[in-house]
Design an enzyme around this catalytic site. Structure first.
Site, PDB file in Angstrom:
ATOM      1  N   GLU A   1       0.813  -1.220   0.000  1.00 39.31           N
ATOM      2  CA  GLU A   1       0.000   0.000   0.000  1.00 39.31           C
ATOM      3  C   GLU A   1       0.847   1.271   0.000  1.00 39.31           C
ATOM      4  O   GLU A   1       0.361   2.346  -0.322  1.00 39.31           O
ATOM      5  CB  GLU A   1      -0.959   0.003   1.199  1.00 39.31           C
ATOM      6  CG  GLU A   1      -2.167  -0.902   1.026  1.00 39.31           C
ATOM      7  CD  GLU A   1      -3.253  -0.278   0.145  1.00 39.31           C
ATOM      8  OE1 GLU A   1      -3.002  -0.117  -1.059  1.00 39.31           O
ATOM      9  OE2 GLU A   1      -4.331   0.017   0.662  1.00 39.31           O
TER      10      GLU A   1
ATOM     11  N   THR B   1      -6.009  10.081  -1.531  1.00 37.77           N
ATOM     12  CA  THR B   1      -5.912   9.613  -0.146  1.00 37.77           C
ATOM     13  C   THR B   1      -5.171  10.636   0.707  1.00 37.77           C
ATOM     14  O   THR B   1      -5.588  10.936   1.822  1.00 37.77           O
ATOM     15  CB  THR B   1      -5.229   8.228  -0.095  1.00 37.77           C
ATOM     16  OG1 THR B   1      -5.983   7.350  -0.948  1.00 37.77           O
ATOM     17  CG2 THR B   1      -5.235   7.650   1.304  1.00 37.77           C
TER      18      THR B   1
HETATM   19  P1  ADP Z   1      -8.971   3.488  -3.334  1.00 39.37           P
HETATM   20  O1  ADP Z   1      -8.743   2.694  -2.082  1.00 39.37           O
HETATM   21  O2  ADP Z   1      -9.878   4.632  -3.131  1.00 39.37           O
HETATM   22  O3  ADP Z   1      -9.302   2.649  -4.509  1.00 39.37           O
HETATM   23  P2  ADP Z   1      -6.310   3.715  -3.451  1.00 39.37           P
HETATM   24  O4  ADP Z   1      -5.883   4.144  -2.097  1.00 39.37           O
HETATM   25  O5  ADP Z   1      -6.358   2.287  -3.755  1.00 39.37           O
HETATM   26  O6  ADP Z   1      -7.716   4.250  -3.708  1.00 39.37           O
HETATM   27  O7  ADP Z   1      -5.381   4.476  -4.437  1.00 39.37           O
HETATM   28  C1  ADP Z   1      -5.491   4.460  -5.795  1.00 39.37           C
HETATM   29  C2  ADP Z   1      -4.154   4.968  -6.304  1.00 39.37           C
HETATM   30  O8  ADP Z   1      -3.198   3.935  -6.172  1.00 39.37           O
HETATM   31  C3  ADP Z   1      -4.211   5.374  -7.752  1.00 39.37           C
HETATM   32  O9  ADP Z   1      -3.579   6.627  -7.857  1.00 39.37           O
HETATM   33  C4  ADP Z   1      -3.377   4.327  -8.461  1.00 39.37           C
HETATM   34  O10 ADP Z   1      -2.640   4.863  -9.527  1.00 39.37           O
HETATM   35  C5  ADP Z   1      -2.462   3.796  -7.384  1.00 39.37           C
HETATM   36  N1  ADP Z   1      -2.129   2.364  -7.577  1.00 39.37           N
HETATM   37  C6  ADP Z   1      -0.920   1.793  -7.485  1.00 39.37           C
HETATM   38  N2  ADP Z   1      -0.991   0.478  -7.724  1.00 39.37           N
HETATM   39  C7  ADP Z   1      -2.271   0.194  -7.950  1.00 39.37           C
HETATM   40  C8  ADP Z   1      -2.955  -1.004  -8.265  1.00 39.37           C
HETATM   41  N3  ADP Z   1      -2.324  -2.169  -8.406  1.00 39.37           N
HETATM   42  N4  ADP Z   1      -4.275  -0.916  -8.404  1.00 39.37           N
HETATM   43  C9  ADP Z   1      -4.925   0.266  -8.279  1.00 39.37           C
HETATM   44  N5  ADP Z   1      -4.344   1.427  -7.999  1.00 39.37           N
HETATM   45  C10 ADP Z   1      -3.001   1.403  -7.843  1.00 39.37           C
END
Ligand code: ADP
Length: 307
Positions: free
Chosen positions: A126, A181
């Site tokens: 994360e 975030t």
């Molecule tokens: P949420 O929990 O609201 O879906 P996230 O905290 O997961 O949001 O964050 C999404 C961000 O993480 C995006 O900017 C994306 O580019 C990045 N990211 C990195 N790796 C991944 C992945 N494997 N899948 C999705 N988002 C990713």
């Protein structure tokens, strides 16, 4: 010898109102599917989705890197990510990629890690999305059901949700900022009133009691947060109307899913779930915003898929 493993992991909702950074629930709404294949060397990411393909910047890539290092595995790995979970909408998208990757890696190298270790590795990924390690979404996505995350040392408590618990989720069609975030963490107050802390604590404790006693009514009507939600709601167009409409249509409790902008309503299976979803859509429409609505149950968590 196994040369390829596929795992899929569900979306998740973090916080459930008063359980900021502590509670998570796996939701049977969307899934990410990750296939790990042994290759000669390096870490290579393949995906159609609009997410980083640099392993350091992708949660799945970082999980593979950290697990390779920890278990001194020299083998190269190709990571194929099929994204079913929209990224950046508060549905635990980056966490699901990390969760599926940890589960697949464990299987690929026959590590037989326990739940807490899988959550720890998934959580380490994360860092690629949020900049910090956090476990609420990954714990739910790996283990399924409702989770309580204790840190220092990490310990995840999992509770099986009541079978009649349902969620209506509304995902607004809006542009989310790249560092969503971080931005949504920035608006949270640094100091809180004791009376607010008492209210949130009483509701958080009641949510846990609700999951323990399989009491969806108690879970739903304890989804009340007087600390984080008021500070963040301005970031979601029409939030108050979405919430008010859902409650009027029979939802027990409504809050922001994770850092938003998705909104999640909790109800019992006997409620009119379509009516709640439509009421949420109308709430967003009142702020000239479209949304996708999903009616779902808790999910059982990440699984290895047999090919
Ligand atoms: P949420 O929990 O609201 O879906 P996230 O905290 O997961 O949001 O964050 C999404 C961000 O993480 C995006 O900017 C994306 O580019 C990045 N990211 C990195 N790796 C991944 C992945 N494997 N899948 C999705 N988002 C990713």
């Amino acid at each position: 010898m196994v040369s390829k493993v596929t795992a899929k992991a569900p979306s998740s909702t973090a916080n459930l109102g008063p359980g900021f950074d502590v509670f998570g629930l796996a939701v049977d709404a969307f899934y990410d599917t990750v296939t790990l294949t042994k290759i000669k060397n390096g870490i290579k990411i393949i995906t159609d989705a609009n997410i980083p393909t640099n392993p350091e910047k992708n949660t799945a890539g970082l999980v593979v890197k950290n697990m390779k290092r920890k278990f001194k595995i020299k083998q190269g790995i190709e990571i194929n990510i099929k994204k079913g979970i929209p990224a950046g909408f508060g549905m635990g998208s980056s966490a699901a990629s990390a969760a599926a990757t940890a589960v697949a890696f464990d299987k690929l190298f026959g590590l037989k890690l326990d739940g807490n270790s899988l959550v720890e590795f998934a959580g380490s990924g994360e860092k690629a999305s949020a900049g910090t390690v956090h476990y609420d979404n990954v714990a739910a996505s790996v283990l399924g059901g409702f989770v309580i995350v204790k840190t220092n040392p990490l310990d995840v408590i999992r509770i099986e949700p009541p079978s009649n618990l349902r969620m209506c989720i509304a995902v607004p069609t809006i542009k989310v900022p790249k560092k969503k975030t971080k931005v949504s963490r920035g608006v949270i107050p640094k100091k809180i009133k004791l009376s607010d802390s008492i209210l949130n604590l009483s509701n958080a404790a009641s949510i846990v009691a609700g999951f323990m006693n399989k009491d969806s009514e108690l879970i739903g009507n304890s989804i009340k947060d007087v600390i984080v939600e008021p500070a963040r709601q301005h970031m979601i167009p029409g939030f108050l109307k979405v919430k008010e409409n859902a409650i009027k249509a029979g939802a027990l409790g409504v809050t922001i899913s994770g850092a938003g902008p998705s909104v999640i309503a909790f109800a019992k299976s006997s409620a009119n779930l379509k009516k709640i979803s439509m009421a949420m859509s109308k709430g967003f429409a009142s702020a000239s915003t479209e949304c996708q609505t999903i009616i779902c149950k808790p999910s059982k968590g990440a699984v290895n898929k047999r090919k």
